[in-house]
Write an enzyme that holds these catalytic residues in place. Structure first.
Site, short mmCIF file in Angstrom:
data_model
loop_
_atom_site.label_atom_id
_atom_site.label_comp_id
_atom_site.label_asym_id
_atom_site.label_seq_id
_atom_site.Cartn_x
_atom_site.Cartn_y
_atom_site.Cartn_z
N HIS A 18 0.83 -1.22 0.00
CA HIS A 18 0.00 0.00 0.00
C HIS A 18 0.86 1.26 0.00
O HIS A 18 0.44 2.28 -0.55
CB HIS A 18 -0.98 -0.03 1.19
CG HIS A 18 -2.01 -1.14 1.03
ND1 HIS A 18 -2.59 -1.78 2.09
CD2 HIS A 18 -2.53 -1.72 -0.09
CE1 HIS A 18 -3.44 -2.71 1.64
NE2 HIS A 18 -3.42 -2.69 0.32
N SER A 94 -6.73 -1.94 -0.82
CA SER A 94 -6.20 -1.20 -1.98
C SER A 94 -7.26 -0.40 -2.74
O SER A 94 -6.98 0.73 -3.16
CB SER A 94 -5.46 -2.16 -2.93
OG SER A 94 -6.29 -3.23 -3.32
N ASP A 137 -13.76 -12.47 -12.77
CA ASP A 137 -12.38 -12.94 -12.71
C ASP A 137 -11.45 -11.80 -13.12
O ASP A 137 -11.53 -11.29 -14.24
CB ASP A 137 -12.21 -14.15 -13.63
CG ASP A 137 -10.77 -14.56 -13.72
OD1 ASP A 137 -10.10 -14.62 -12.67
OD2 ASP A 137 -10.26 -14.79 -14.83
N GLY A 138 -10.60 -11.41 -12.20
CA GLY A 138 -9.71 -10.27 -12.42
C GLY A 138 -8.84 -10.41 -13.65
O GLY A 138 -8.65 -9.44 -14.40
N ASP A 158 -3.17 -8.45 -7.29
CA ASP A 158 -2.87 -8.94 -5.93
C ASP A 158 -3.69 -10.20 -5.65
O ASP A 158 -4.62 -10.19 -4.85
CB ASP A 158 -3.23 -7.80 -4.95
CG ASP A 158 -2.95 -8.14 -3.51
OD1 ASP A 158 -2.17 -9.07 -3.25
OD2 ASP A 158 -3.50 -7.44 -2.63
C1 LIG Z 1 -4.98 -10.58 -1.43
S1 LIG Z 1 -6.67 -10.27 -1.54
C2 LIG Z 1 -6.79 -8.63 -2.16
C3 LIG Z 1 -6.40 -7.56 -1.22
C4 LIG Z 1 -6.48 -6.16 -1.79
N1 LIG Z 1 -5.83 -6.06 -3.09
C5 LIG Z 1 -5.88 -5.15 -0.86
O1 LIG Z 1 -4.67 -4.84 -0.97
O2 LIG Z 1 -6.61 -4.63 -0.02
C6 LIG Z 1 -7.16 -11.22 -2.93
C7 LIG Z 1 -8.63 -11.13 -3.29
O3 LIG Z 1 -8.83 -11.73 -4.58
C8 LIG Z 1 -10.11 -12.34 -4.59
N2 LIG Z 1 -10.10 -13.28 -5.72
C9 LIG Z 1 -9.79 -14.60 -5.74
N3 LIG Z 1 -9.79 -15.06 -7.01
C10 LIG Z 1 -10.11 -14.00 -7.81
C11 LIG Z 1 -10.25 -13.82 -9.22
N4 LIG Z 1 -10.05 -14.83 -10.07
N5 LIG Z 1 -10.57 -12.59 -9.69
C12 LIG Z 1 -10.78 -11.56 -8.84
N6 LIG Z 1 -10.66 -11.66 -7.49
C13 LIG Z 1 -10.33 -12.86 -6.99
C14 LIG Z 1 -10.24 -12.95 -3.21
O4 LIG Z 1 -11.61 -13.16 -2.89
C15 LIG Z 1 -9.57 -11.85 -2.36
O5 LIG Z 1 -10.54 -10.95 -1.88
#
Ligand SMILES: C[S@@+](CC[C@H](N)C(=O)[O-])C[C@H]1O[C@@H](n2cnc3c(N)ncnc32)[C@H](O)[C@@H]1O
Length: 268
Positions: A18, A94, A137-138, A158
């Protein structure tokens, strides 16, 4: 899909990630031209550090909570205002950090797959008109969302690293994203549990990246907990390294972390 960031919010790795996010967004805001933030794995956006999940691991105690009262660099001060500016018990994720740093001309797209986290994230970001939440899906959405119309911005990736092939998926996704948006700034987070898988993923990305900086952090963690993590920053802006070094000089001793910056491709 069992990963919940609530167990880890505000830990040493979140602090480093962050800080880097704030440094990049401060740079993007130096010019009036609009920027976009694409957060591919956004989480729920806000974390209660007194929740059962957070207290179960107490990771924030040796992370953000170990920084209380710390100041002394412009980046650190901005980050502390964002991270500790509220009731002291809530830690921003984030997408919330990005939303708070948007100007009227900028926008955020935050993608999250888990329905419960999506619901919480929508609520967290509801005050920001320029912040949009997408459920999906990201990695797949990156293809659709890049390049952003603004042609400048941050792509934050992330993932939860639950799947055994996450490093491969990440490498592939970043290369695809770079082909669509080569000039974007990328902030990629990953755990370093095995040097081999982290280095293989970095090598894959370096086939397409012109400038890449790695910041690694290591702590003495209890058995079974995350002890080493890194962020890879592609196309880091001018001044990023100096700002991070200045902030890390204050932060690392409080986190009891060893940090190491290395250019993997190009230089400032
Ligand atoms: C490490 S955390 C994110 C933390 C956030 N980026 C932060 O810094 O506050 C990962 C997140 O990705 C989500 N996730 C898992 N698979 C995913 C996908 N294929 N696409 C998008 N999000 C996903 C999970 O539910 C989780 O909330």
């Amino acid at each position: 899909m069992n990963y919940r960031h609530s167990y880890h919010a505000g830990n040493f790795a979140d602090v480093i990630k962050h800080l880097a996010e704030v440094a990049i967004l401060a740079h993007l805001a130096k010019k009036d031209a609009p920027f976009a933030v694409i957060d591919s794995h956004a989480g729920r956006g806000s974390y209660d550090l007194a929740s059962e999940e957070a207290l179960k691991t107490s990771e924030a105690a040796s992370g953000i909570q170990a920084l209380d009262g710390l100041s002394g660099s412009p980046l650190l001060d901005s980050y502390m205002r964002l991270a500790r500016g509220g009731d002291g018990q809530t830690y921003p994720g984030s997408p919330l950090i990005a939303a708070r740093l948007l100007r009227p001309q900028d926008r955020l797209v935050a993608i999250e797959k888990h329905p419960e986290e999506v619901k919480a994230l929508k609520e967290t970001l509801s005050p920001w008109r320029k912040a949009r939440v997408e459920e999906g899906d990201g990695y797949a959405r990156l293809t659709a969302l890049l390049p952003p119309a603004e042609r400048r911005g941050l792509v934050l990736i992330d993932p939860p690293f639950e799947a055994p092939d996450e490093f491969e998926s990440l490498g592939r996704a970043v290369r695809g994203a770079l082909r669509r948006f080569a000039t974007g700034i990328y902030l990629i987070w990953y755990p370093v549990k095995s040097d081999a898988s982290a280095r293989a993923m970095e090598g894959e990305i370096l086939m397409d990246a012109r400038k890449a900086l790695r910041i690694e952090a290591m702590i003495d963690a209890p058995e079974g907990r995350l002890a080493r993590a890194a962020v890879l920053v592609l196309n880091p802006p001018f001044g990023f390294v100096a700002a991070m070094k200045e902030a890390l000089a204050k932060v690392a001793p409080q986190l009891k972390a060893k940090t190491h910056l290395a250019w993997l491709a190009g230089e400032e």
